[in-house]
Write an enzyme that holds these catalytic residues in place. Sequence first.
Site, PDB file in Angstrom:
ATOM      1  CB  SER A 125      -5.050   6.632  17.134  1.00 58.85           C
ATOM      2  OG  SER A 125      -5.088   6.649  15.723  1.00 58.85           O
ATOM      3  CE1 TYR A 150      -1.263   9.157  15.730  1.00 59.77           C
ATOM      4  CE2 TYR A 150      -0.739  10.661  17.528  1.00 59.77           C
ATOM      5  CZ  TYR A 150      -1.657   9.926  16.810  1.00 59.77           C
ATOM      6  OH  TYR A 150      -2.988   9.956  17.165  1.00 59.77           O
ATOM      7  CE  LYS A 154      -2.541   9.201  20.452  1.00 63.13           C
ATOM      8  NZ  LYS A 154      -3.049   9.996  21.584  1.00 63.13           N
TER       9      LYS A 154
HETATM   10  C1  WQD Z   1      -7.039  10.505   5.069  1.00 65.79           C
HETATM   11  C2  WQD Z   1      -6.988  10.033   3.618  1.00 65.79           C
HETATM   12  C3  WQD Z   1      -4.789  10.167   2.673  1.00 65.79           C
HETATM   13  C4  WQD Z   1      -4.429  14.510   2.807  1.00 65.79           C
HETATM   14  C5  WQD Z   1      -4.356  10.377  10.372  1.00 65.79           C
HETATM   15  C6  WQD Z   1      -3.493   9.795  11.425  1.00 65.79           C
HETATM   16  C7  WQD Z   1      -4.334   9.060  12.421  1.00 65.79           C
HETATM   17  C8  WQD Z   1      -5.397   9.977  12.945  1.00 65.79           C
HETATM   18  C9  WQD Z   1      -6.235  10.534  11.808  1.00 65.79           C
HETATM   19  C10 WQD Z   1      -4.742  10.998  15.013  1.00 65.79           C
HETATM   20  C11 WQD Z   1      -5.753   9.191   3.322  1.00 65.79           C
HETATM   21  C12 WQD Z   1      -5.742  11.115   1.969  1.00 65.79           C
HETATM   22  C13 WQD Z   1      -4.894  13.213   2.949  1.00 65.79           C
HETATM   23  C14 WQD Z   1      -4.256  15.063   1.511  1.00 65.79           C
HETATM   24  C15 WQD Z   1      -5.047  13.002   0.553  1.00 65.79           C
HETATM   25  N1  WQD Z   1      -4.808  11.040  13.663  1.00 65.79           N
HETATM   26  N2  WQD Z   1      -5.191  12.483   1.830  1.00 65.79           N
HETATM   27  N3  WQD Z   1      -4.572  14.278   0.432  1.00 65.79           N
HETATM   28  O1  WQD Z   1      -3.730   9.457   7.511  1.00 65.79           O
HETATM   29  O2  WQD Z   1      -6.043   8.357   7.678  1.00 65.79           O
HETATM   30  O3  WQD Z   1      -4.992   9.344   9.692  1.00 65.79           O
HETATM   31  O4  WQD Z   1      -5.336  11.217  10.921  1.00 65.79           O
HETATM   32  O5  WQD Z   1      -5.097  10.116  15.736  1.00 65.79           O
HETATM   33  O6  WQD Z   1      -3.506   8.638  13.461  1.00 65.79           O
HETATM   34  O7  WQD Z   1      -2.619   8.876  10.812  1.00 65.79           O
HETATM   35  O8  WQD Z   1      -5.816  10.850   7.901  1.00 65.79           O
HETATM   36  O9  WQD Z   1      -6.677  12.904   6.851  1.00 65.79           O
HETATM   37  O10 WQD Z   1      -4.178  12.426   6.731  1.00 65.79           O
HETATM   38  O11 WQD Z   1      -5.759  11.071   5.365  1.00 65.79           O
HETATM   39  O12 WQD Z   1      -5.324  12.321  -0.444  1.00 65.79           O
HETATM   40  O13 WQD Z   1      -3.831  16.238   1.314  1.00 65.79           O
HETATM   41  O14 WQD Z   1      -6.882  11.183   2.786  1.00 65.79           O
HETATM   42  O15 WQD Z   1      -3.945   9.522   1.732  1.00 65.79           O
HETATM   43  O16 WQD Z   1      -6.126   8.204   2.379  1.00 65.79           O
HETATM   44  P1  WQD Z   1      -5.095   9.423   8.089  1.00 65.79           P
HETATM   45  P2  WQD Z   1      -5.576  11.912   6.722  1.00 65.79           P
END
Ligand code: WQD
Length: 338
Positions: A125, A150, A154
């Site tokens: 990741s 998590y 990785k």
């Molecule tokens: C994306 C953006 C949030 C939800 C995670 C894991 C990473 C990988 C991918 C596995 C961010 C914003 C989110 C919400 C929001 N997973 N958001 N409201 O955190 O970039 O990555 O998933 O490998 O390891 O950390 O993905 O989709 O949670 O967030 O505003 O209800 O959307 O702040 O900017 P993230 P995400």
Amino acid sequence: MKILVTGGTGFIGSHTVVELQAVGHEVIIVDNLSNSSADIVDKIELISGIKPELEIFNLSDKELTADFFKRNKDIDGIIHFAAFKAVGESVQEPLLYYRNNLESLVNILQGMKDSGIQNIVFSSSCTVYGQPDELPVSEDAPIKIAESPYGNTKQISEEIIKDTVKATDILAIALRYFNPIGAHDSAIIGELPLGIPNNLMPFITQTAIGIRECLSVFGDTYPTPDGTAIRDYIHVVDLAKAHVIAVDRMIQGNMANEFEVFNLGTGNGYSVLEVINSFEKVTGLKLNYKIVDRREGDITQVWANPDYSNNVLGWKAERGIDEMTLSAWKWEQVLANK
Ligand code: WQD
């Protein structure tokens, strides 16, 4: 060739099984169904016409995993997805994450060593980069202190693999995903978040379909053009295809080193508001959302430098953000009609 896909009933795993079958590979899945269901193999058969073999057990169980490898010495390559992956949950339950994610990997590598299986593709990741100092982020960017157990599993997993490759005949490719979203064009498989989604895309589609009242946008005061955080979203089908290219690269003996790392991103960063705008454009819907405080642990912005993957792995993402958001919406509509 015979490919073992661990976690093959999951979101990225199931899409990868479909792409493996599409190029003629025989697939066997091992999954403990902790975050998916067995009927995914029937859905895969609906798409490909071939039902993959499924064995259900915990890869963190040393004896069961050793027994599996004794019975399956004819595996040509492994794609290892099986792991717990909820960032927030890993903060609450670190020991669960270290035990499950690391013991599973060690048991698989031991099984490979004992059965003479040489090739493994590891699901890693971009979280290993933390908030990169430079953007776009390349594979030689420094690894930052993990923001969550998590993310740490990785990083540690990559180290375990690197050391094992040095000490054995095992070859490995680590694929560092950016943000996988979307669903198969058939809308027969897609993301199945259990409970309240942690990730942005399923929360958007569940809000639009009426399961969730309102999307909370976690902060709009970041130092970005529109104040919301930026990520490199990548279509899950593009991601799946990269795994097929990676496992074929190993089997055909085309690796440049015994351990290779590739970033799997599009090279384009999109803010939360831009993803929402894309979703509203392709669906014609108005999404109900509100701006709230930042989420603990979120980084401001990250997107990949895809050159190394494009030029060395020979893979390039083809699907744009609108195709990603539309495919996610079509899948949510199918789920609603179940
Ligand atoms: C994306 C953006 C949030 C939800 C995670 C894991 C990473 C990988 C991918 C596995 C961010 C914003 C989110 C919400 C929001 N997973 N958001 N409201 O955190 O970039 O990555 O998933 O490998 O390891 O950390 O993905 O989709 O949670 O967030 O505003 O209800 O959307 O702040 O900017 P993230 P995400």
